[in-house]
Structure formats: C-alpha cells, structure tokens
Design an enzyme around this catalytic site. Sequence first.
Site, PDB file in Angstrom:
ATOM      1  N   ILE A 112       0.852  -1.194   0.000  1.00  0.00           N
ATOM      2  CA  ILE A 112       0.000   0.000   0.000  1.00  0.00           C
ATOM      3  C   ILE A 112       0.883   1.237   0.000  1.00  0.00           C
ATOM      4  O   ILE A 112       1.753   1.384   0.873  1.00  0.00           O
ATOM      5  CB  ILE A 112      -0.915   0.030   1.240  1.00  0.00           C
ATOM      6  CG1 ILE A 112      -1.776  -1.232   1.316  1.00  0.00           C
ATOM      7  CG2 ILE A 112      -1.794   1.281   1.242  1.00  0.00           C
ATOM      8  CD1 ILE A 112      -2.489  -1.412   2.654  1.00  0.00           C
TER       9      ILE A 112
ATOM     10  N   ASN B 284      -2.339   4.171  -3.485  1.00  0.00           N
ATOM     11  CA  ASN B 284      -3.160   5.143  -2.766  1.00  0.00           C
ATOM     12  C   ASN B 284      -2.512   6.524  -2.679  1.00  0.00           C
ATOM     13  O   ASN B 284      -3.219   7.524  -2.533  1.00  0.00           O
ATOM     14  CB  ASN B 284      -3.441   4.609  -1.359  1.00  0.00           C
ATOM     15  CG  ASN B 284      -4.069   5.647  -0.456  1.00  0.00           C
ATOM     16  OD1 ASN B 284      -5.228   6.013  -0.612  1.00  0.00           O
ATOM     17  ND2 ASN B 284      -3.283   6.154   0.490  1.00  0.00           N
TER      18      ASN B 284
ATOM     19  N   TYR C  98      -8.121  21.449 -12.057  1.00  0.00           N
ATOM     20  CA  TYR C  98      -7.486  20.920 -13.269  1.00  0.00           C
ATOM     21  C   TYR C  98      -6.424  19.849 -13.003  1.00  0.00           C
ATOM     22  O   TYR C  98      -6.515  18.747 -13.575  1.00  0.00           O
ATOM     23  CB  TYR C  98      -6.879  22.070 -14.091  1.00  0.00           C
ATOM     24  CG  TYR C  98      -7.906  22.981 -14.707  1.00  0.00           C
ATOM     25  CD1 TYR C  98      -8.505  22.675 -15.926  1.00  0.00           C
ATOM     26  CD2 TYR C  98      -8.276  24.164 -14.071  1.00  0.00           C
ATOM     27  CE1 TYR C  98      -9.449  23.517 -16.498  1.00  0.00           C
ATOM     28  CE2 TYR C  98      -9.231  25.010 -14.627  1.00  0.00           C
ATOM     29  CZ  TYR C  98      -9.806  24.687 -15.841  1.00  0.00           C
ATOM     30  OH  TYR C  98     -10.736  25.522 -16.401  1.00  0.00           O
TER      31      TYR C  98
ATOM     32  N   LYS D  25      -5.938  12.182 -12.497  1.00  0.00           N
ATOM     33  CA  LYS D  25      -6.705  10.987 -12.144  1.00  0.00           C
ATOM     34  C   LYS D  25      -7.385  10.377 -13.373  1.00  0.00           C
ATOM     35  O   LYS D  25      -7.546   9.153 -13.462  1.00  0.00           O
ATOM     36  CB  LYS D  25      -7.744  11.321 -11.070  1.00  0.00           C
ATOM     37  CG  LYS D  25      -7.153  11.603  -9.693  1.00  0.00           C
ATOM     38  CD  LYS D  25      -6.476  10.374  -9.096  1.00  0.00           C
ATOM     39  CE  LYS D  25      -6.043  10.614  -7.664  1.00  0.00           C
ATOM     40  NZ  LYS D  25      -5.416   9.421  -7.047  1.00  0.00           N
TER      41      LYS D  25
ATOM     42  N   THR E 166     -10.349  13.250   5.216  1.00  0.00           N
ATOM     43  CA  THR E 166      -8.896  13.130   5.219  1.00  0.00           C
ATOM     44  C   THR E 166      -8.320  14.528   5.081  1.00  0.00           C
ATOM     45  O   THR E 166      -9.058  15.516   4.959  1.00  0.00           O
ATOM     46  CB  THR E 166      -8.408  12.267   4.039  1.00  0.00           C
ATOM     47  OG1 THR E 166      -8.780  12.920   2.805  1.00  0.00           O
ATOM     48  CG2 THR E 166      -9.025  10.872   4.075  1.00  0.00           C
TER      49      THR E 166
END
Length: 233
Positions: free
Chosen positions: A5, A85, A152, A158, A189
């Site tokens: 991870i 992640n 942007y 992503k 978060t």
Amino acid sequence: MNIFITGANRGIGYALVQKGLTDGHRIFAGVRSLDSESGKELMKQMEKTDQLTVLQVDVTNEESVIQAKENIQKKTDQLDAIINNAGILLESKSDIEELDLEACKQSFDVNTLGPLRVIKHLLPLVKKGSQPSILNISSDAASLTNAYAGNYPYGMSKAALNMLGEKLDRSLKDENIQVLSIHPGWVKTDMGGQNAALNPTEPAEGIYRLLERQTVVDEGSRFVDFNGNKMNL
C-alpha cells in the site's frame, strides 16, 4: 495475502493498513517519510507484529520504488495486491489563468506516474500472487462525462490514471489479475476535509471486499466506487 500500500501513513492509506492487519493479511506499508509523526507511529506498530513491514518509498523516484521492491523481496517473492493510494491535491481552487504549471507537473508525477512506477517494478511479484489485484485509488473528479469546472491538475491526473488502469486491464486479461480504478467517495482526510461524508474506514472496508473478491465487478469499465458500482468514465 501479501499487500503493498502506498501513501500508507494517513487517511485512507492508514485505514487500509489497519483493516488489512485486522483481517490477518501481511501488509507492506509504503510511506514517503519515515521521520513524519505518522511514519514513526507505523514504525512503532511494526515492532509489535510481524504482519507489518514499513517501507520508505517516494513514488516520484524510480530508484526509491526499486529499493522498496528489493526490501519486499527480502521477505517474500510474491504480492497478492498493490493498492496505489498515494496522491496529492494541488491548485484545486485556481482558475486556468492562475495555474502553476509546475504544480500540474507534480500532480501527474505523483497521481499518474507514481502508480505507473510502482506497477512497472512490482508487477513480476504480483504475477506470482493468488487471485492478485492492482487497485488504483482514483476519484469521481476523473470522470469525463461528469466533468466539472476547475480542479485541473487533480482531475486530469486521475483521468490519466484511469486510462492506465484500462490499458493495464487489457494487457493482463490472460493473467487473472484484477485491475480496478476506485473512487473512494468524499472522505474525511487531509485532502477531503472534515466536512466530508465518510470516515476512511468505510471505503477501506469496501476496498477489501473488492480485493478479496467478495464484491465482483461486472465486465466492462474498470472504474468503480468502493462498493463495486460502475462509475462513468
């Protein structure tokens, strides 16, 4: 399962580490800095269990990723899952006329090329896993059909990550490797803020259901939410 991870020291990454340990998996937790407060906390936790190995890895540095692979190989020759992640959110409120292009480059370096570096070097270990998975933490900001104004660097990086997932899925179609780009929802978060709808444990639980094949994703797009529901590309 043996699970690697990235961005494991906070937010969703930290929740994924804790959920994995609770479920009895062996976790390799990648953190950018072992000297951070959260990095030190994971190091203390590692001293109490042989299920957890904490690794320093900067996903923007290929040599760092190679070193992480070598450290994993000291303990195992196979991984059952990679969860990419680690990510950053920069210039989210900037209009295009104000954008810092260096921040845009940095966003792609972390959010898109970071997972690419990890997969490039760790894929041989994943190919040896049992029902292996590559899970990339994406965002609804990546959707082209549901695009919204602004943000942007994050949305573009992503969206490119989703394309990486689609291409990788087709490249590995005969390898029995599950490849998914996962929207974790709006999570409390550092990135999502404290007004977000979800605690990190909620998407972490859904992500493990996907990882363990308790939730089966229909054929087609590999872009899903943490419950396995299709997202619009």
